[in-house]
Design a protein around this motif. Structure first.
Motif, short mmCIF file in Angstrom:
data_model
loop_
_atom_site.label_atom_id
_atom_site.label_comp_id
_atom_site.label_asym_id
_atom_site.label_seq_id
_atom_site.Cartn_x
_atom_site.Cartn_y
_atom_site.Cartn_z
N LEU A 7 0.92 -1.33 -0.20
CA LEU A 7 0.44 0.09 0.41
C LEU A 7 1.05 1.75 0.19
N ILE A 8 1.62 1.58 0.79
CA ILE A 8 2.96 2.44 0.99
C ILE A 8 3.79 2.79 -1.15
N ALA A 9 4.28 1.31 -1.20
CA ALA A 9 4.23 1.50 -2.63
C ALA A 9 3.79 1.85 -3.94
N LEU A 10 2.34 1.67 -3.47
CA LEU A 10 1.47 1.73 -4.40
C LEU A 10 1.44 3.89 -3.99
N VAL A 11 1.08 4.22 -3.01
CA VAL A 11 1.07 5.61 -2.92
C VAL A 11 2.39 6.24 -4.02
N GLY A 12 3.56 5.87 -2.64
CA GLY A 12 4.61 5.89 -3.70
C GLY A 12 4.86 6.46 -5.20
N TYR A 13 4.48 5.06 -6.19
CA TYR A 13 4.10 5.46 -7.82
C TYR A 13 2.80 6.16 -8.01
N PHE A 14 1.99 5.71 -7.20
CA PHE A 14 1.07 6.69 -7.70
C PHE A 14 2.06 8.13 -7.27
N LEU A 15 2.02 8.78 -6.28
CA LEU A 15 2.81 9.92 -6.88
C LEU A 15 4.13 10.42 -8.10
N LEU A 16 4.59 8.90 -8.29
CA LEU A 16 5.99 9.45 -8.89
C LEU A 16 4.91 9.21 -10.45
N SER A 17 3.89 8.18 -10.52
CA SER A 17 3.38 8.82 -12.00
C SER A 17 2.30 9.97 -12.61
N THR A 18 1.55 10.86 -10.70
CA THR A 18 0.76 12.21 -11.35
C THR A 18 1.47 13.48 -10.92
N ALA A 19 1.54 14.29 -9.89
CA ALA A 19 1.97 15.15 -8.92
C ALA A 19 3.79 15.08 -9.30
N LEU A 20 4.27 13.80 -8.74
CA LEU A 20 6.20 14.06 -8.91
C LEU A 20 6.72 13.42 -10.42
N SER A 21 5.20 13.48 -11.56
CA SER A 21 5.69 12.52 -12.50
C SER A 21 6.74 13.47 -13.16
N VAL A 22 7.91 13.18 -13.99
CA VAL A 22 9.15 14.05 -14.70
C VAL A 22 7.86 15.05 -15.41
N PRO A 23 7.23 14.94 -16.41
CA PRO A 23 6.87 16.26 -16.81
C PRO A 23 5.87 17.41 -15.90
N ALA A 24 5.47 17.21 -14.59
CA ALA A 24 4.74 17.91 -13.80
C ALA A 24 5.82 18.25 -12.88
N LEU A 25 7.19 17.80 -13.36
CA LEU A 25 8.05 19.11 -12.17
C LEU A 25 8.44 20.02 -13.01
N ARG A 26 8.40 19.11 -14.56
CA ARG A 26 9.53 19.96 -15.34
C ARG A 26 8.51 21.41 -15.73
N GLN A 27 7.28 21.26 -15.53
CA GLN A 27 6.46 22.45 -15.27
C GLN A 27 6.73 24.03 -14.48
N LEU A 28 7.49 23.27 -13.65
CA LEU A 28 8.45 24.47 -12.40
C LEU A 28 9.29 24.81 -13.30
N GLY A 29 9.10 25.48 -14.32
CA GLY A 29 10.48 25.94 -15.12
C GLY A 29 11.74 25.16 -14.28
N ASN A 30 13.14 27.11 -14.27
CA ASN A 30 14.12 26.61 -13.36
C ASN A 30 14.37 25.88 -11.95
N LEU A 31 12.77 25.90 -11.58
CA LEU A 31 13.92 25.50 -9.96
C LEU A 31 13.29 23.33 -10.11
N ARG A 32 13.03 22.81 -11.75
CA ARG A 32 14.26 21.76 -11.48
C ARG A 32 14.68 21.46 -11.09
N PHE A 33 15.16 22.41 -11.68
CA PHE A 33 16.98 21.33 -11.48
C PHE A 33 17.30 21.47 -10.01
#
Length: 170
Positions: A127-153
């Motif tokens: 269940l913990i792994a599910l929550v972690g991977y759900f976040l990695l596939s939504t809010a913490l995905s690379v495309p989502a984080l890339r939208q933060l501009g230079n903060l992505r670095f």
């Protein structure tokens, strides 16, 4: 939202399929003992499998590597890597959900046939792994984080540093 629909469908299908599979095994063991290979079907093996599958460190290891890969991908500019990590995160989310569906179906089977109490403690790591991977596939995905501009670095450096720590913590 589509990912949530897929996860709900996978959870229900795997729970129902596990119940059906275990009842077929039970019926075959009781009424078809002279059929070939029926004796080779271990009716009571799944209870030992659930902790082995659910508490396996494979998901924690993959999550740590995925976080590190996310950091590296954020430092680079590659749509291919971004999509590969997003697809991987979604696929692992679905696989973990199917494992939880299997465990849930098996727990229901044990409750119905052996009056074993329902408890989620055996599948808590999944269940913990599910929550972690759900976040990695939504809010913490690379495309989502890339939208933060230079903060992505900054996030990229943090992810590369956090990845190995997750491996130790998880």
């Amino acid at each position: 939202m589509d990912l949530l629909k897929v996860l709900a469908a996978v959870l229900l299908v795997f729970a129902a399929s596990t119940l059906a599979m275990l009842y077929v095994i039970l019926l075959m063991a009781q009424y078809g003992a002279n059929l070939p290979m029926v004796g080779a079907v271990p009716l009571f093996a799944p209870p030992e499998l659930i902790p082995l599958l659910a508490q396996n460190q494979v998901f924690a290891t993959l999550a740590a590597v995925h976080v590190t890969a996310t950091g590296i991908a954020l430092a680079l500019t590659s749509n291919t890597i971004d999509m590969a990590l997003l697809i991987t995160a979604k696929a692992v989310t679905v696989v973990i959900t199917s494992l939880i569906g299997f465990a849930g179906g098996h727990m229901i089977y044990l409750q119905l046939n052996e009056n074993t109490p329902l408890t989620a403690s055996g599948i808590a790591p999944a269940l913990i792994a599910l929550v972690g991977y759900f976040l990695l596939s939504t809010a913490l995905s690379v495309p989502a984080l890339r939208q933060l501009g230079n903060l992505r670095f900054v996030i990229a450096v943090g992810a590369v540093l956090i990845g190995p720590m997750l491996l130790v913590w998880l």
